[in-house]
Write a protein that holds these residues in place. Structure first.
Motif, short mmCIF file in Angstrom:
data_model
loop_
_atom_site.label_atom_id
_atom_site.label_comp_id
_atom_site.label_asym_id
_atom_site.label_seq_id
_atom_site.Cartn_x
_atom_site.Cartn_y
_atom_site.Cartn_z
N HIS A 1 101.90 119.07 -31.56
CA HIS A 1 102.64 117.84 -31.27
C HIS A 1 104.15 118.08 -31.39
O HIS A 1 104.94 117.60 -30.57
N GLU A 2 104.55 118.82 -32.42
CA GLU A 2 105.96 119.13 -32.60
C GLU A 2 106.47 120.00 -31.45
O GLU A 2 107.60 119.84 -30.98
N THR A 3 105.63 120.91 -30.98
CA THR A 3 106.00 121.72 -29.82
C THR A 3 106.24 120.85 -28.60
O THR A 3 107.23 121.02 -27.88
N SER A 4 105.34 119.91 -28.38
CA SER A 4 105.49 119.01 -27.24
C SER A 4 106.76 118.17 -27.34
O SER A 4 107.46 117.95 -26.34
N GLU A 5 107.10 117.72 -28.55
CA GLU A 5 108.28 116.89 -28.73
C GLU A 5 109.58 117.69 -28.58
O GLU A 5 110.55 117.22 -27.99
N ARG B 1 102.75 131.74 -23.63
CA ARG B 1 103.41 132.45 -22.54
C ARG B 1 104.40 131.55 -21.81
O ARG B 1 105.48 131.99 -21.40
N GLY B 2 104.03 130.29 -21.64
CA GLY B 2 104.94 129.36 -20.98
C GLY B 2 106.23 129.15 -21.77
O GLY B 2 107.32 129.03 -21.20
N LEU B 3 106.11 129.14 -23.10
CA LEU B 3 107.29 128.96 -23.93
C LEU B 3 108.23 130.15 -23.84
O LEU B 3 109.46 130.00 -23.74
N LEU C 1 110.48 126.20 -31.37
CA LEU C 1 109.22 126.24 -30.62
C LEU C 1 108.41 127.49 -30.94
O LEU C 1 107.18 127.45 -31.03
N GLY C 2 109.11 128.61 -31.13
CA GLY C 2 108.41 129.84 -31.50
C GLY C 2 107.71 129.70 -32.84
O GLY C 2 106.57 130.16 -33.02
N ASP C 3 108.39 129.06 -33.79
CA ASP C 3 107.78 128.85 -35.11
C ASP C 3 106.57 127.92 -35.02
O ASP C 3 105.54 128.15 -35.68
N GLN C 4 106.67 126.89 -34.20
CA GLN C 4 105.59 125.91 -34.11
C GLN C 4 104.35 126.50 -33.44
O GLN C 4 103.22 126.26 -33.89
N ILE C 5 104.53 127.26 -32.38
CA ILE C 5 103.36 127.83 -31.71
C ILE C 5 102.71 128.89 -32.60
O ILE C 5 101.48 129.07 -32.59
N ALA C 6 103.52 129.60 -33.40
CA ALA C 6 102.96 130.56 -34.35
C ALA C 6 102.14 129.84 -35.41
O ALA C 6 101.07 130.31 -35.82
N ALA C 7 102.65 128.68 -35.86
CA ALA C 7 101.91 127.89 -36.86
C ALA C 7 100.59 127.38 -36.28
O ALA C 7 99.56 127.36 -36.96
N ALA C 8 100.61 126.98 -35.01
CA ALA C 8 99.38 126.50 -34.37
C ALA C 8 98.35 127.63 -34.25
O ALA C 8 97.15 127.42 -34.50
#
Length: 254
Positions: A83-87, A138-140, A157-164
């Motif tokens: 959700h944070e990535t999307s925001e 990959r999109g990010l 965004l890199g941190d958030q996708i890594a957390a996911a």
């Protein structure tokens, strides 16, 4: 069969067995049987068995409760990170932003509607889910930030996708049962022994003794059901576990 119905039937069966055995046992009283005397060694053994079993059962409940909390935490972190990535994509150009958000929605929809039922059947996480989340990553990283605001957003965004991804890996590791089969054997056998020791204390057919014996047996059945309920949180509490996804992504997970 609903879980509440299973709990009710288990407790009723445990109480009925103890009461029935007690009534049948004293249907034909033995002339040599003295209900006022119980050997000291039996009282001591009953006390020790009860204490040891209570400790083991308490540790089992604590273990599955901790595992349930860990499972809930991993699902929440995965949903919140997505959700944070999307925001945070608000800083990116509209075409890039909408494409990545669509990838996130596709992953969430698949995780809720396809992957979760597979987990309930014991299949674990799927390669398709891994591929969908990898598509988001990959999109990010495919987009090269052009402004300072986009650069700052890219780091976050890199941190958030890594957390996911980390939370998803934890979900994969914790998808199986918490309690080994040997522990379950010990819990069930210990429960039967604890219930059986009631008869070693020469319980009678008075209403007070039958009520206490029934409460004792019902409590054991309830506690064992509690361990069973929390043993596989992804399977037996799917609605509660999915709440972060359904709350943060109502359209994708609805």
């Amino acid at each position: 069969m609903s879980e509440w119905l299973m709990l009710t039937l288990a407790m009723a069966a445990a109480i009925a067995v103890v009461v029935l055995i007690t009534v049948l046992r004293h249907r034909r009283p033995d002339e040599e049987f003295d209900p006022t005397e119980t050997p000291d060694v039996i009282e001591y053994m009953t006390m020790m068995i009860g204490v040891v079993y209570a400790i083991v059962l308490g540790l089992a409940i604590a273990g599955v409760w901790e595992a349930k909390g860990s499972a809930e935490d991993s699902v929440q972190r995965e949903a919140f990170a997505l959700h944070e990535t999307s925001e945070r994509l608000a800083e990116y150009p509209a075409p890039v932003r909408e494409e990545i958000r669509a990838d996130i929605a596709a992953y969430v929809g698949y995780a809720v509607h396809e992957e979760w039922p597979a987990m309930q059947d014991g299949e674990g996480l799927s390669e398709r889910g891994d591929a969908l989340l990898d598509e988001v990553r990959r999109g990010l990283f495919a987009y090269a930030p052009e402004t300072d605001a986009e650069n700052r957003a890219a780091y976050a965004l890199g941190d958030q996708i890594a957390a996911a991804e980390e939370a998803r890996n934890e979900r994969a590791l914790n998808s199986g049962p918490t309690m080994p089969s040997l522990v379950w054997f010990g819990l069930i056998a210990g429960g039967l022994v604890a219930m059986g020791m009631v008869f070693a204390l020469q319980i009678q057919r008075s209403a007070r003794e039958l009520i206490l014996a029934g409460l004792h047996s019902g409590l054991l059945a309830f506690l064992l059901f509690l361990v069973w309920e929390f043993d596989q949180p992804y399977v037996r509490d799917s609605a509660g576990m999915l709440e972060p996804f359904t709350t943060l992504f109502p359209k994708a997970a609805g």
